[in-house]
Design an enzyme around this catalytic site. Structure first.
Site, PDB file in Angstrom:
ATOM      1  N   GLY A 125     -13.799 -17.536   3.993  1.00  0.00           N
ATOM      2  CA  GLY A 125     -13.133 -16.721   5.004  1.00  0.00           C
ATOM      3  C   GLY A 125     -13.464 -15.245   4.824  1.00  0.00           C
ATOM      4  O   GLY A 125     -14.433 -14.889   4.150  1.00  0.00           O
ATOM      5  N   GLY A 126     -12.632 -14.405   5.424  1.00  0.00           N
ATOM      6  CA  GLY A 126     -12.870 -12.961   5.370  1.00  0.00           C
ATOM      7  C   GLY A 126     -12.836 -12.439   3.941  1.00  0.00           C
ATOM      8  O   GLY A 126     -13.664 -11.605   3.550  1.00  0.00           O
ATOM      9  N   ASP A 166     -12.554  -3.190  -0.253  1.00  0.00           N
ATOM     10  CA  ASP A 166     -12.139  -4.463  -0.879  1.00  0.00           C
ATOM     11  C   ASP A 166     -13.250  -4.988  -1.786  1.00  0.00           C
ATOM     12  O   ASP A 166     -12.991  -5.483  -2.890  1.00  0.00           O
ATOM     13  CB  ASP A 166     -11.873  -5.542   0.189  1.00  0.00           C
ATOM     14  CG  ASP A 166     -10.593  -5.284   0.961  1.00  0.00           C
ATOM     15  OD1 ASP A 166      -9.652  -4.712   0.398  1.00  0.00           O
ATOM     16  OD2 ASP A 166     -10.539  -5.672   2.153  1.00  0.00           O
ATOM     17  N   THR A 210      -5.077  -4.101   7.301  1.00  0.00           N
ATOM     18  CA  THR A 210      -4.932  -5.421   6.701  1.00  0.00           C
ATOM     19  C   THR A 210      -4.967  -6.453   7.821  1.00  0.00           C
ATOM     20  O   THR A 210      -5.269  -6.125   8.973  1.00  0.00           O
ATOM     21  CB  THR A 210      -3.665  -5.480   5.802  1.00  0.00           C
ATOM     22  OG1 THR A 210      -3.611  -6.757   5.189  1.00  0.00           O
ATOM     23  CG2 THR A 210      -2.377  -5.241   6.582  1.00  0.00           C
ATOM     24  N   SER A 219       0.808  -1.229   0.000  1.00  0.00           N
ATOM     25  CA  SER A 219       0.000   0.000   0.000  1.00  0.00           C
ATOM     26  C   SER A 219       0.842   1.280   0.000  1.00  0.00           C
ATOM     27  O   SER A 219       0.507   2.222  -0.736  1.00  0.00           O
ATOM     28  CB  SER A 219      -0.973  -0.012   1.182  1.00  0.00           C
ATOM     29  OG  SER A 219      -1.916  -1.039   0.976  1.00  0.00           O
ATOM     30  N   ARG A 228     -14.295 -26.014   2.069  1.00  0.00           N
ATOM     31  CA  ARG A 228     -13.942 -27.280   2.718  1.00  0.00           C
ATOM     32  C   ARG A 228     -14.889 -27.526   3.890  1.00  0.00           C
ATOM     33  O   ARG A 228     -15.448 -28.592   4.055  1.00  0.00           O
ATOM     34  CB  ARG A 228     -12.480 -27.193   3.191  1.00  0.00           C
ATOM     35  CG  ARG A 228     -11.993 -28.375   3.950  1.00  0.00           C
ATOM     36  CD  ARG A 228     -10.535 -28.214   4.289  1.00  0.00           C
ATOM     37  NE  ARG A 228     -10.262 -27.011   5.085  1.00  0.00           N
ATOM     38  CZ  ARG A 228      -9.052 -26.652   5.490  1.00  0.00           C
ATOM     39  NH1 ARG A 228      -8.000 -27.380   5.179  1.00  0.00           N
ATOM     40  NH2 ARG A 228      -8.880 -25.554   6.207  1.00  0.00           N
ATOM     41  N   LYS A 279      -9.120  -6.233  10.244  1.00  0.00           N
ATOM     42  CA  LYS A 279     -10.314  -5.746   9.535  1.00  0.00           C
ATOM     43  C   LYS A 279     -11.612  -5.961  10.322  1.00  0.00           C
ATOM     44  O   LYS A 279     -12.481  -5.095  10.330  1.00  0.00           O
ATOM     45  CB  LYS A 279     -10.420  -6.404   8.161  1.00  0.00           C
ATOM     46  CG  LYS A 279      -9.308  -5.995   7.207  1.00  0.00           C
ATOM     47  CD  LYS A 279      -9.490  -6.623   5.832  1.00  0.00           C
ATOM     48  CE  LYS A 279      -8.279  -6.356   4.958  1.00  0.00           C
ATOM     49  NZ  LYS A 279      -8.453  -6.869   3.599  1.00  0.00           N
ATOM     50  N   GLY A 338      -5.190 -11.040  -8.652  1.00  0.00           N
ATOM     51  CA  GLY A 338      -5.659 -10.095  -7.638  1.00  0.00           C
ATOM     52  C   GLY A 338      -5.061  -8.700  -7.704  1.00  0.00           C
ATOM     53  O   GLY A 338      -5.403  -7.848  -6.869  1.00  0.00           O
TER      54      GLY A 338
HETATM   55  P1  ATR Z   1      -9.061 -15.091   4.508  1.00  0.00           P
HETATM   56  O1  ATR Z   1      -9.528 -14.047   5.492  1.00  0.00           O
HETATM   57  O2  ATR Z   1      -7.806 -14.721   3.777  1.00  0.00           O
HETATM   58  O3  ATR Z   1     -10.145 -15.511   3.597  1.00  0.00           O
HETATM   59  P2  ATR Z   1      -9.398 -17.359   6.295  1.00  0.00           P
HETATM   60  O4  ATR Z   1     -10.499 -16.696   7.012  1.00  0.00           O
HETATM   61  O5  ATR Z   1      -8.356 -18.075   7.088  1.00  0.00           O
HETATM   62  O6  ATR Z   1      -8.579 -16.344   5.396  1.00  0.00           O
HETATM   63  O7  ATR Z   1     -10.029 -18.353   5.208  1.00  0.00           O
HETATM   64  C1  ATR Z   1      -9.236 -19.244   4.491  1.00  0.00           C
HETATM   65  C2  ATR Z   1     -10.102 -19.987   3.482  1.00  0.00           C
HETATM   66  O8  ATR Z   1      -9.269 -20.930   2.787  1.00  0.00           O
HETATM   67  C3  ATR Z   1     -11.215 -20.802   4.105  1.00  0.00           C
HETATM   68  O9  ATR Z   1     -12.282 -20.851   3.196  1.00  0.00           O
HETATM   69  C4  ATR Z   1     -10.553 -22.169   4.275  1.00  0.00           C
HETATM   70  O10 ATR Z   1     -11.457 -23.243   4.370  1.00  0.00           O
HETATM   71  P3  ATR Z   1     -12.054 -23.674   5.806  1.00  0.00           P
HETATM   72  O11 ATR Z   1     -13.101 -22.651   6.167  1.00  0.00           O
HETATM   73  O12 ATR Z   1     -12.624 -25.038   5.576  1.00  0.00           O
HETATM   74  O13 ATR Z   1     -10.900 -23.671   6.772  1.00  0.00           O
HETATM   75  C5  ATR Z   1      -9.784 -22.260   2.990  1.00  0.00           C
HETATM   76  N1  ATR Z   1      -8.660 -23.197   3.068  1.00  0.00           N
HETATM   77  C6  ATR Z   1      -7.485 -23.012   3.692  1.00  0.00           C
HETATM   78  N2  ATR Z   1      -6.705 -24.099   3.544  1.00  0.00           N
HETATM   79  C7  ATR Z   1      -7.403 -24.997   2.792  1.00  0.00           C
HETATM   80  C8  ATR Z   1      -7.138 -26.313   2.289  1.00  0.00           C
HETATM   81  N3  ATR Z   1      -5.971 -26.925   2.503  1.00  0.00           N
HETATM   82  N4  ATR Z   1      -8.103 -26.931   1.566  1.00  0.00           N
HETATM   83  C9  ATR Z   1      -9.279 -26.320   1.330  1.00  0.00           C
HETATM   84  N5  ATR Z   1      -9.593 -25.066   1.783  1.00  0.00           N
HETATM   85  C10 ATR Z   1      -8.662 -24.412   2.504  1.00  0.00           C
END
Ligand code: ATR
Length: 294
Positions: free
Chosen positions: A146-147, A119, A78, A33, A169, A82, A261
């Site tokens: 995730g976020g 974002d 970041t 940034s 997952r 957030k 991205g």
């Molecule tokens: P962010 O804020 O960057 O989105 P996060 O909240 O940690 O980070 O989310 C990570 C995402 O990647 C989630 O959707 C996670 O799946 P889970 O909710 O089941 O944990 C996914 N993710 C991370 N590692 C993974 C893996 N090895 N296989 C499948 N999904 C994965």
């Protein structure tokens, strides 16, 4: 060295009128940034500086109060701040409230904190800049819950998208994401699914978006086959380094259009820049500098 030479050679140095902007994170030293905002501020001749501040999560409230007390103009946040910023705001933009995350704060003259999420619309700006899609007609499959996923889904819904499958997952997390947003977008068809090809409507998918770090660290191919996607599908990853993730490589090899991205990074910054300065970020100039750096 003469005074003139000094002025000509160096960019304007900070003085007593310089306004401060910045980004907080933990860690923050990787943030691009400052390299986006400072050249843009300098190019427009704005007497502002943008710095990176490593703020420990335990000291977030103190840091934020300090920024307001010092008359800072605003800041970005970041990971991991957030979500934690939300209850610290005096005013929240509705979209930031829905997402439950703030990445841009504007501090007004009374020291009140205004929280925004750039974002989410930043992703849509980047998408539409490169691919003029009709989001209303698009079938979207989004990987992750995730976020980052939350922001992208909200941005798409806000832009009129009507059909999104959120695959994760942990399916319960995808279902929760949908439950949190669905009431705000009652006409949209939102589905949660496990991250398995058989469970995903890939043959009808116009836009596949990955918000996970899947396949990125282990150098393995992306664990989902793209063979069922239609030839006109667009495949996006919110990662920008490397420029070509395992998913985007697989998509390119199948002859599909791809988007990484970098555009999202630029456009979220551009929206924050306008909130703080009232001016448009010189996007092409900043994009070229970033590409040279990466
Ligand atoms: P962010 O804020 O960057 O989105 P996060 O909240 O940690 O980070 O989310 C990570 C995402 O990647 C989630 O959707 C996670 O799946 P889970 O909710 O089941 O944990 C996914 N993710 C991370 N590692 C993974 C893996 N090895 N296989 C499948 N999904 C994965």
């Amino acid at each position: 060295m003469s005074a003139n030479l000094c002025t000509d050679t160096f960019p304007r140095l900070p003085d007593a009128q310089t306004r401060l902007l910045g980004v907080i994170g933990h860690p923050v030293s990787h943030s691009l940034s400052p390299a986006i905002h400072n050249p843009a501020l300098a190019m427009l001749g704005l007497n502002m500086r943008y710095l990176a501040f490593p703020v420990h999560p335990d000291r977030l409230p103190q840091a934020v109060r300090g920024f307001a007390a010092m008359g800072m103009l605003g800041f970005n946040a970041t990971v991991p701040h957030k979500e934690a910023l939300v209850p610290l705001m005096d005013w929240l933009e509705p979209l930031a409230q829905r997402i439950g995350a703030v990445n841009t704060v504007l501090i007004d003259e009374q020291g009140r904190l205004h929280g925004y999420n750039t974002d989410a619309p930043g992703f849509v700006d980047a998408l539409l800049e490169r691919h003029p899609l009709s989001l209303r007609q698009c079938n979207v499959v989004l990987l992750g819950a995730g976020g980052a996923a939350r922001g992208v889904v909200a941005g798409l819904l806000e832009a009129g998208c009507q059909r999104i499958t959120v695959a994760n997952r942990t399916v319960a997390r995808a279902a929760q994401l949908i439950a949190d947003l669905a009431s705000h977008y009652p006409t949209a068809a939102l589905h949660a699914a496990p991250m398995q090809e058989a469970a995903l409507p890939l043959e009808r998918c116009d836009l596949l978006i990955n918000t996970t770090l899947l396949g990125l660290h282990d150098q393995e191919p992306f664990p989902l086959s793209l063979h069922a996607l239609p030839a006109q599908a667009l495949v996006c990853d919110i990662v920008y380094a490397p420029a070509e993730t395992p998913l985007l490589r697989a998509a390119r090899q199948r002859g599909l259009a791809t988007l990484n991205g970098l555009g999202m990074l630029l456009h979220q910054a551009s929206r924050a820049f306008t909130l703080w300065t009232g001016q448009k970020m010189p996007l092409d100039f900043v994009r070229q500098r970033l590409l040279d750096m990466l």
